[in-house]
Design a protein around this motif. Structure first.
Motif, PDB file in Angstrom:
ATOM      1  N   ILE A 175       0.845  -1.201   0.000  1.00 34.70           N
ATOM      2  CA  ILE A 175       0.000   0.000   0.000  1.00 34.70           C
ATOM      3  C   ILE A 175       0.877   1.247   0.000  1.00 34.70           C
ATOM      4  N   GLY A 176       1.938   1.218   0.797  1.00 34.70           N
ATOM      5  CA  GLY A 176       2.871   2.346   0.846  1.00 34.70           C
ATOM      6  C   GLY A 176       3.526   2.619  -0.502  1.00 34.70           C
ATOM      7  N   ILE A 177       3.895   1.560  -1.215  1.00 37.71           N
ATOM      8  CA  ILE A 177       4.478   1.735  -2.548  1.00 37.71           C
ATOM      9  C   ILE A 177       3.461   2.387  -3.480  1.00 37.71           C
ATOM     10  N   GLY A 178       2.208   1.935  -3.399  1.00 36.45           N
ATOM     11  CA  GLY A 178       1.156   2.528  -4.221  1.00 36.45           C
ATOM     12  C   GLY A 178       0.948   4.001  -3.909  1.00 36.45           C
ATOM     13  N   VAL A 179       0.924   4.342  -2.632  1.00 32.30           N
ATOM     14  CA  VAL A 179       0.763   5.743  -2.217  1.00 32.30           C
ATOM     15  C   VAL A 179       1.961   6.567  -2.694  1.00 32.30           C
ATOM     16  N   GLN A 180       3.157   5.994  -2.580  1.00 30.83           N
ATOM     17  CA  GLN A 180       4.370   6.704  -3.019  1.00 30.83           C
ATOM     18  C   GLN A 180       4.329   6.976  -4.519  1.00 30.83           C
ATOM     19  N   ILE A 181       3.860   6.011  -5.307  1.00 35.24           N
ATOM     20  CA  ILE A 181       3.742   6.205  -6.756  1.00 35.24           C
ATOM     21  C   ILE A 181       2.763   7.335  -7.054  1.00 35.24           C
ATOM     22  N   LEU A 182       1.631   7.338  -6.365  1.00 38.18           N
ATOM     23  CA  LEU A 182       0.624   8.384  -6.571  1.00 38.18           C
ATOM     24  C   LEU A 182       1.162   9.739  -6.114  1.00 38.18           C
ATOM     25  N   TRP A 183       1.815   9.769  -4.962  1.00 40.36           N
ATOM     26  CA  TRP A 183       2.383  11.006  -4.419  1.00 40.36           C
ATOM     27  C   TRP A 183       3.438  11.574  -5.358  1.00 40.36           C
ATOM     28  N   THR A 184       4.313  10.727  -5.865  1.00 39.53           N
ATOM     29  CA  THR A 184       5.359  11.172  -6.777  1.00 39.53           C
ATOM     30  C   THR A 184       4.767  11.780  -8.028  1.00 39.53           C
ATOM     31  N   HIS A 185       3.686  11.200  -8.514  1.00 38.00           N
ATOM     32  CA  HIS A 185       3.046  11.746  -9.711  1.00 38.00           C
ATOM     33  C   HIS A 185       2.496  13.147  -9.454  1.00 38.00           C
ATOM     34  N   PHE A 186       1.805  13.318  -8.332  1.00 36.44           N
ATOM     35  CA  PHE A 186       1.182  14.616  -8.069  1.00 36.44           C
ATOM     36  C   PHE A 186       2.171  15.646  -7.539  1.00 36.44           C
ATOM     37  N   ALA A 187       3.196  15.228  -6.831  1.00 38.78           N
ATOM     38  CA  ALA A 187       4.179  16.157  -6.277  1.00 38.78           C
ATOM     39  C   ALA A 187       5.212  16.571  -7.324  1.00 38.78           C
ATOM     40  N   GLY A 188       5.498  15.690  -8.279  1.00 40.34           N
ATOM     41  CA  GLY A 188       6.576  15.970  -9.238  1.00 40.34           C
ATOM     42  C   GLY A 188       6.019  16.277 -10.555  1.00 40.34           C
TER      43      GLY A 188
END
Length: 188
Positions: A175-188
């Protein structure tokens, strides 16, 4: 891209699979090296194919792929991780259950696909650069094979320390990896 850039990219792309493999190894009862290698081969093969697919898609429709790949990865990892957490909680109620000896093929394939969608996005980007996509994809696959096999073996030692909580922790990692992928997309 030079050799050092290719190797850095390859090992960077393998980190999600490495983390997921640690969780998978921790949930098994003393996984053998053959099981770790099987997991590494599945993850490595899929991680080799996804940049090639991404490269092909990049040639066709890069904008669409880049708009949706993070959501697909997030949903798959949320589903798989949630399933592991639920199974880990259920497992705590039944102390007599047989320890898991091996993960199912399709579960490993689904996890590998979910953790390799970022490699597909990289493949889309590589479509616009002058790179040898086959050599780059093979480097990513070999790095993932190595890191996933290593992750499973590390998980073998972490699992007994965590006991039945290992599956819950593995699910949280996914779940953390999934959140990190989503976060990276929106933050970067």
């Amino acid at each position: 891209m030079n050799l050092s850039s290719t190797l850095l990219l390859a090992f960077g792309m393998s980190m999600d699979a490495f983390a997921a493999s640690i969780g998978k190894g921790a949930t098994l009862h003393k996984p053998k090296f053959s099981e770790a290698l099987r997991t590494g081969l599945i993850f490595g093969a899929i991680e080799t194919l996804t940049p090639l697919i991404g490269w092909g898609l990049g040639m066709l429709a890069s904008r669409f792929v880049l708009e949706w790949n993070h959501w697909v990865a997030f949903i798959l990892l949320l589903f798989l991780g949630g399933r592991m957490v639920i199974e880990g909680i259920r497992g705590n109620d039944d102390e007599e259950c047989e320890p898991l000896q091996r993960h199912g093929f399709w579960l490993l394939v689904t996890t590998a696909i979910a953790t390799s969608l970022d490699a597909m996005a990289v493949g889309v980007g590589l479509a616009f650069l002058q790179v040898n996509i086959v050599a780059t994809a093979l480097a990513i696959g070999c790095a993932t094979l190595t890191m996933s096999t290593l992750g499973m073996m590390i998980g073998r030692f972490i699992g007994p320390l965590l006991g039945k909580r290992a599956e819950i922790l593995g699910g949280i990692v996914l779940i953390g990896i999934g959140v990190q992928i989503l976060w990276t997309h929106f933050a970067g």
